[in-house]
Design an enzyme around this catalytic site. Structure first.
Site, PDB file in Angstrom:
ATOM      1  CB  SER A 163       7.847  11.453 -35.022  1.00 44.12           C
ATOM      2  OG  SER A 163       9.184  11.000 -34.960  1.00 44.12           O
ATOM      3  CE1 TYR A 176       8.984  15.364 -31.416  1.00 43.74           C
ATOM      4  CE2 TYR A 176      10.008  13.260 -31.931  1.00 43.74           C
ATOM      5  CZ  TYR A 176       9.399  14.431 -32.343  1.00 43.74           C
ATOM      6  OH  TYR A 176       9.196  14.655 -33.690  1.00 43.74           O
TER       7      TYR A 176
END
Ligand code: NAD
Length: 270
Positions: A163, A176
């Site tokens: 990400s 995350y």
């Protein structure tokens, strides 16, 4: 088979009616029941591959399989919890029993769109553990399950979906971002362990990507600021990621390994 589906730039979807060397390849896509994984599955199928929808939400995966079938493609649904070693082993056993091989693994499943953003010291420990378990341990368990078959074939492709939040650093998402960061180290190290076996391992770094799944963590202002920071100032959509992920699974990408490649409209630079 051809289709009129286009990318946001108006170009024909990359894989429609073309095989890019993935025809008949068996590609395990985790978390393929919705969002970006669903798009990978549909596009791999359109390119002649056989996506395995390894998804915890069986009903969602079956819907995607129905879409693929309707479009003339083929897929296999295997309800899978990537965080559970028995489940990942059983998934790969079934894939090999039914399809005879496993050529590629896309580690896409994650606890992501359901997450609430909160300051790091307010993240409950059980939520922290669950995110790390699915997003990191899940990728490890899936790799561990597929690699013996890839080694036996002398060929394989592993793509870990990380990400843009890692190079950017994002507030209120510490579990995350930490989990996605771990996938970079996993990619680099696994690539070293598996290169001699003909298996490549790479990471793909999407930017903020907008899918059919609503996320209450994205405000209109936040979305506008994100887009303003990209070199290409439009929203990223799942189709934007298909070309890169598909390419990394082809024979043509055989000398690319241990890389993290951004596909984010120039949001970040490596
Ligand atoms: N959408 C974005 O902006 C964005 C940006 C960067 C990276 N990513 C990454 O791309 C991937 C897909 O993102 P998305 O937006 O489609 O996410 P999403 O949350 O919409 O979809 C995740 C999928 O994973 C499945 N899943 C969750 N836990 C699972 C488990 N234990 N076993 C099997 N499947 C499980 C879910 O059921 C769901 O279908 C994720 O890895 C995400 O971190 C997304």
């Amino acid at each position: 088979m051809t289709s009129t589906i286009t990318s946001p730039d108006g170009a024909p979807a990359l894989s429609r009616g073309r095989d890019f060397g993935v025809r008949d390849r068996v590609v395990v896509i985790t978390g393929a029941g919705q969002g970006i994984g669903r798009e990978y599955a549909r596009e791999f199928a359109a390119a002649g591959a056989i996506p395995v929808l390894a998804e915890i939400n069986g009903a969602a995966a079956r819907n995607v399989a129905a879409e693929i079938e309707q479009a003339g493609g083929r897929s296999l649904v295997v309800e899978t919890d990537v965080a559970d070693p028995a489940s990942t082993e059983a998934m790969v056993e079934r894939v090999v029993a039914e399809l005879g091989r496993v050529d590629a693994l896309i580690n896409n499943a994650a606890i992501f769109s359901s997450l609430q953003m909160r300051p790091f010291d307010q993240i409950p420990l059980d939520e922290w553990d669950a995110v790390l378990r699915v997003n990191v341990t899940g990728a490890f368990l899936c790799a561990r399950a597929v690699v013996p078959h890839m080694k036996a074939a002398g060929w394989g492709r592993i793509v870990n979906i990380m990400s843009g939040s890692v190079p950017l650093g994002i507030r209120n998402y510490l579990h995350y971002v930490t989990s996605k960061s771990a996938l970079v180290g996993m990619t680099n190290s696994l690539a070293r362990e598996l290169g001699a076996d003909g298996i490549t391992v790479n990471a793909v770094q999407p930017g903020g990507t907008f899918t059919e799944v609503p996320r209450n963590t994205v405000t209109p202002e936040g979305k506008a600021a994100l887009i303003a920071n990209q070199c290409i100032p439009r929203e990223e959509v799942p189709m934007d990621l298909v070309g890169l992920v598909l390419f990394l699974c082809t024979p043509a990408a055989g000398f690319i390994t241990g890389q993290t490649i951004a596909c984010d409209g120039g949001l970040t630079h490596h």
